[in-house]
Design a protein around this motif. Structure first.
Motif, PDB file in Angstrom:
ATOM      1  N   ARG A   1      45.540  34.535 -18.030  1.00  0.00           N
ATOM      2  CA  ARG A   1      46.277  33.499 -18.774  1.00  0.00           C
ATOM      3  C   ARG A   1      47.081  32.588 -17.843  1.00  0.00           C
ATOM      4  NH1 ARG A   1      46.783  37.988 -22.474  1.00  0.00           N
ATOM      5  NH2 ARG A   1      45.726  37.460 -24.405  1.00  0.00           N
ATOM      6  N   VAL A   2      46.417  32.159 -16.757  1.00  0.00           N
ATOM      7  CA  VAL A   2      47.052  31.215 -15.841  1.00  0.00           C
ATOM      8  C   VAL A   2      46.177  29.973 -15.709  1.00  0.00           C
ATOM      9  CG1 VAL A   2      48.268  32.977 -14.501  1.00  0.00           C
ATOM     10  CG2 VAL A   2      46.014  32.224 -13.764  1.00  0.00           C
ATOM     11  N   LYS A   3      46.802  28.864 -15.460  1.00  0.00           N
ATOM     12  CA  LYS A   3      46.082  27.623 -15.191  1.00  0.00           C
ATOM     13  C   LYS A   3      45.570  27.692 -13.760  1.00  0.00           C
ATOM     14  CE  LYS A   3      47.367  25.615 -19.036  1.00  0.00           C
ATOM     15  NZ  LYS A   3      46.451  25.387 -20.102  1.00  0.00           N
ATOM     16  N   HIS A   4      44.527  26.971 -13.476  1.00  0.00           N
ATOM     17  CA  HIS A   4      44.057  26.916 -12.099  1.00  0.00           C
ATOM     18  C   HIS A   4      43.690  25.490 -11.744  1.00  0.00           C
ATOM     19  CE1 HIS A   4      39.907  26.633 -13.522  1.00  0.00           C
ATOM     20  NE2 HIS A   4      39.560  26.401 -12.288  1.00  0.00           N
ATOM     21  N   LEU A   5      43.650  25.257 -10.465  1.00  0.00           N
ATOM     22  CA  LEU A   5      43.332  23.948  -9.927  1.00  0.00           C
ATOM     23  C   LEU A   5      42.321  24.161  -8.814  1.00  0.00           C
ATOM     24  CD1 LEU A   5      44.146  20.895  -9.789  1.00  0.00           C
ATOM     25  CD2 LEU A   5      45.800  21.585  -8.053  1.00  0.00           C
ATOM     26  N   SER A   6      41.226  23.446  -8.865  1.00  0.00           N
ATOM     27  CA  SER A   6      40.232  23.545  -7.802  1.00  0.00           C
ATOM     28  C   SER A   6      39.656  22.158  -7.563  1.00  0.00           C
ATOM     29  CB  SER A   6      39.132  24.547  -8.174  1.00  0.00           C
ATOM     30  OG  SER A   6      38.433  24.108  -9.320  1.00  0.00           O
ATOM     31  N   THR A   7      38.814  22.049  -6.567  1.00  0.00           N
ATOM     32  CA  THR A   7      38.238  20.754  -6.250  1.00  0.00           C
ATOM     33  C   THR A   7      36.811  20.901  -5.772  1.00  0.00           C
ATOM     34  OG1 THR A   7      38.561  18.700  -4.998  1.00  0.00           O
ATOM     35  CG2 THR A   7      39.028  20.739  -3.834  1.00  0.00           C
ATOM     36  N   GLU A   8      36.052  19.860  -5.964  1.00  0.00           N
ATOM     37  CA  GLU A   8      34.736  19.740  -5.360  1.00  0.00           C
ATOM     38  C   GLU A   8      34.774  18.438  -4.591  1.00  0.00           C
ATOM     39  OE1 GLU A   8      30.079  19.363  -6.583  1.00  0.00           O
ATOM     40  OE2 GLU A   8      31.361  20.714  -7.721  1.00  0.00           O
ATOM     41  N   LEU A   9      34.592  18.532  -3.296  1.00  0.00           N
ATOM     42  CA  LEU A   9      34.796  17.372  -2.432  1.00  0.00           C
ATOM     43  C   LEU A   9      33.512  16.669  -2.030  1.00  0.00           C
ATOM     44  CD1 LEU A   9      37.530  18.851  -0.100  1.00  0.00           C
ATOM     45  CD2 LEU A   9      37.817  17.340  -2.059  1.00  0.00           C
ATOM     46  N   GLY A  10      32.408  17.168  -2.422  1.00  0.00           N
ATOM     47  CA  GLY A  10      31.149  16.545  -2.017  1.00  0.00           C
ATOM     48  C   GLY A  10      30.069  16.914  -2.993  1.00  0.00           C
ATOM     49  N   GLY A  11      29.033  17.450  -2.485  1.00  0.00           N
ATOM     50  CA  GLY A  11      27.914  17.860  -3.310  1.00  0.00           C
ATOM     51  C   GLY A  11      26.662  17.880  -2.464  1.00  0.00           C
ATOM     52  N   GLY A  12      25.738  18.702  -2.847  1.00  0.00           N
ATOM     53  CA  GLY A  12      24.484  18.774  -2.109  1.00  0.00           C
ATOM     54  C   GLY A  12      24.669  19.259  -0.678  1.00  0.00           C
ATOM     55  N   GLY A  13      25.713  20.052  -0.462  1.00  0.00           N
ATOM     56  CA  GLY A  13      25.935  20.595   0.870  1.00  0.00           C
ATOM     57  C   GLY A  13      26.579  19.632   1.847  1.00  0.00           C
ATOM     58  N   THR A  14      27.154  18.538   1.352  1.00  0.00           N
ATOM     59  CA  THR A  14      27.785  17.564   2.243  1.00  0.00           C
ATOM     60  C   THR A  14      29.183  17.232   1.752  1.00  0.00           C
ATOM     61  OG1 THR A  14      27.000  15.637   1.015  1.00  0.00           O
ATOM     62  CG2 THR A  14      25.554  16.469   2.749  1.00  0.00           C
TER      63      THR A  14
END
Length: 162
Positions: A25-38
């Motif tokens: 029951r916690v909020k989380h923050l994440s990121t995706e900085l690229g895609g396709g391995g770059t």
């Protein structure tokens, strides 16, 4: 970052980060900085300055560590998996996207084509969006078959009314 995403449902299941956070029951923050391995250096730089601002905002640092002003951010929510765009092709082929990340697509818009390497004389089959939204992710690699997700869409996020 130019686009922020609110994920209200997980396709990763309980074994993913979002599932573990939900159980606690916690909020989380994440990121995706690229895609396709770059990842591009510009994305890394934006992320670094964003983390500095976040740490200051939540009180971890007493002074702002960066002078860089925040960029405008469009906040989207990822649509349910039933509204993603899938290949509906009769045989495996190569996926050619016709729209880019961040572009808007409309229902019934042709957003890509499947080319058939085993029957190159065949006309490519169109990939058609069943619903509209903004392209958040696209399929990599190009090799595609029936049922493969080729685009994930998002729509403008509206905070829930209290």
């Amino acid at each position: 970052m130019p686009i922020g995403m609110v994920i209200e449902h997980s396709t990763g299941g309980d074994g993913a980060l979002i599932g573990a956070c939900r159980r606690q029951r916690v909020k989380h923050l994440s990121t995706e900085l690229g895609g396709g391995g770059t990842v591009l250096p510009s994305a890394m730089e934006m992320a670094e300055h964003g983390v500095y601002r976040l740490l200051h905002y939540i009180g971890v640092t007493t002074r702002l560590v960066t002078e860089r002003a925040p960029s405008e951010c469009r906040l989207l929510h990822r649509v349910p998996a039933r509204d993603y765009i899938y290949a509906d092709t009769s045989e495996r082929g190569l996926f050619e996207p016709l729209v880019a990340l961040g572009e808007s697509v409309a229902p019934q818009q042709v957003v890509g084509r499947i080319h058939f390497t085993s029957t190159p004389w065949r006309e490519p089959e169109p990939v058609v969006a069943k619903s509209g939204g903004t392209v958040l992710c696209r399929r990599i690699p190009a090799r595609t078959g029936r049922g493969d997700c080729v685009f994930v869409l998002g729509r403008d996020w509206q905070p829930p009314l209290c």
